[in-house]
Write a protein that holds these residues in place. Structure first.
Motif, PDB file in Angstrom:
ATOM      1  N   HIS A  56       6.127  10.845  -4.494  1.00  0.00           N
ATOM      2  CA  HIS A  56       4.680  11.007  -4.344  1.00  0.00           C
ATOM      3  C   HIS A  56       4.261  10.125  -3.165  1.00  0.00           C
ATOM      4  N   ASN A  57       3.137   9.413  -3.286  1.00  0.00           N
ATOM      5  CA  ASN A  57       2.787   8.478  -2.221  1.00  0.00           C
ATOM      6  C   ASN A  57       3.081   7.029  -2.590  1.00  0.00           C
ATOM      7  N   PHE A  58       3.426   6.779  -3.867  1.00  0.00           N
ATOM      8  CA  PHE A  58       3.770   5.410  -4.290  1.00  0.00           C
ATOM      9  C   PHE A  58       4.931   4.858  -3.457  1.00  0.00           C
ATOM     10  N   GLU A  59       5.852   5.750  -3.113  1.00  0.00           N
ATOM     11  CA  GLU A  59       7.111   5.329  -2.492  1.00  0.00           C
ATOM     12  C   GLU A  59       6.951   4.873  -1.043  1.00  0.00           C
ATOM     13  N   PHE A  60       5.766   5.079  -0.465  1.00  0.00           N
ATOM     14  CA  PHE A  60       5.564   4.679   0.925  1.00  0.00           C
ATOM     15  C   PHE A  60       4.900   3.302   1.029  1.00  0.00           C
ATOM     16  N   LYS A  61       4.722   2.650  -0.114  1.00  0.00           N
ATOM     17  CA  LYS A  61       4.213   1.286  -0.107  1.00  0.00           C
ATOM     18  C   LYS A  61       5.266   0.351   0.471  1.00  0.00           C
ATOM     19  N   MET A  62       4.828  -0.543   1.365  1.00  0.00           N
ATOM     20  CA  MET A  62       5.761  -1.475   2.004  1.00  0.00           C
ATOM     21  C   MET A  62       6.025  -2.672   1.103  1.00  0.00           C
ATOM     22  N   ILE A  63       7.298  -2.972   0.886  1.00  0.00           N
ATOM     23  CA  ILE A  63       7.715  -4.214   0.219  1.00  0.00           C
ATOM     24  C   ILE A  63       8.930  -4.743   0.967  1.00  0.00           C
ATOM     25  N   THR A  64       8.911  -6.024   1.248  1.00  0.00           N
ATOM     26  CA  THR A  64       9.992  -6.677   2.015  1.00  0.00           C
ATOM     27  C   THR A  64      10.294  -5.907   3.299  1.00  0.00           C
ATOM     28  N   LYS A  65       9.226  -5.503   4.005  1.00  0.00           N
ATOM     29  CA  LYS A  65       9.302  -4.840   5.310  1.00  0.00           C
ATOM     30  C   LYS A  65       9.950  -3.452   5.265  1.00  0.00           C
ATOM     31  N   LYS A  66      10.111  -2.907   4.071  1.00  0.00           N
ATOM     32  CA  LYS A  66      10.631  -1.553   3.927  1.00  0.00           C
ATOM     33  C   LYS A  66       9.769  -0.810   2.920  1.00  0.00           C
ATOM     34  N   THR A  67       9.759   0.507   3.003  1.00  0.00           N
ATOM     35  CA  THR A  67       9.048   1.274   1.994  1.00  0.00           C
ATOM     36  C   THR A  67       9.911   1.361   0.738  1.00  0.00           C
TER      37      THR A  67
END
Length: 250
Positions: A127-138
């Motif tokens: 969905h769109n949740f997976e494009f959230k950035m964490i530790t400089k990666k999605t």
């Protein structure tokens, strides 16, 4: 390339009258579906056989795929389907960070090994949740890095565009892992809220999508959350026939 419809689009019609729902798809020239939001039972099998419909893939939550392992394998064999798609991230992977996402990845890997014994491929739908950035990666980057190559990806043009990424760019990035595409267009209403719409009637450049279809792709399905699903499907199919007939089997 096989083009079908994801049954989420016509879920309300399915709930009222299964036979009528398939009749409407056949009238549109659709004989392939990705099953979602429908009971996987003998009535469904009988109706699909009667209407000569084929199953491209089956989409369920991870918990359901794990819990109903034997039943789902049996159903897949009955309808000659060899792709099962995890429909959404687990809640903790949506809400929390990298460790939660990696736990989800480990569960995907375990499922893949179980189902692979029966010739069934496990894929993941974003969905769109997976494009959230964490530790400089999605989160999607993390998922793809921590799952086995046997775990495939079903990408969604609407959710990709909503996340600020052009759908064809994602096709290029993960071209060796993408097994399916959900074709949905993207638009904004007068209040600047985004919504999906008929393919070819929104802001997505589907010329670029079809120009960058990866060799790994096995199927495409039209999906839309529409109050008038048959009307919407008619418009999407008309656009696809007029502009991308050479790329679809319809």
């Amino acid at each position: 390339m096989k083009l079908g419809v994801q049954t989420y689009t016509i879920r309300k019609i399915f709930k009222k009258d299964l036979l009528f729902a398939f009749d409407e798809l056949v009238k549109l020239g659709i004989h392939d579906v990705e099953l979602a939001r429908v009971d996987l039972n003998n009535d469904l099998i009988a109706t699909m056989n009667k209407k000569k419909m084929s199953v491209l893939s089956i989409q369920l939550k991870l918990k359901e795929i794990n819990k109903n392992y034997e039943k789902l394998v049996h159903f897949c064999k009955q309808v000659n389907c060899n792709i099962v798609v995890v429909s959404v991230l687990s809640l903790d992977a949506i809400l929390f960070g990298k460790k939660a996402v990696i736990r989800f990845c480990n569960r995907l890997n375990e499922l893949s090994k179980k189902y692979e014994k029966h010739g069934i491929t496990i894929a993941f739908h974003h969905h769109n949740f997976e494009f959230k950035m964490i530790t400089k990666k999605t989160k999607l980057d993390i998922i793809m890095a921590h799952t086995n190559e046997q775990v495939k990806l079903v990408t969604d043009t609407y959710w990709t565009k909503k996340s600020g990424i052009e759908p064809h760019e994602l096709l290029l990035q993960y071209k060796e892992r993408i097994i399916g595409i959900h074709l949905r267009d993207y638009m904004k209403n007068s209040f600047r809220f985004s919504t999906d719409c008929e393919v070819g009637y929104g802001l997505i450049d589907f010329n670029l999508v079809f120009e960058n279809i990866p060799e790994s792709l096995r199927y495409m399905v039209i999906e839309q959350n529409s109050n008038y699903p048959i009307h919407s499907l008619t418009k999407s199919i008309k656009y696809l026939k007029e502009h991308h007939r050479e790329k679809i089997n319809l």
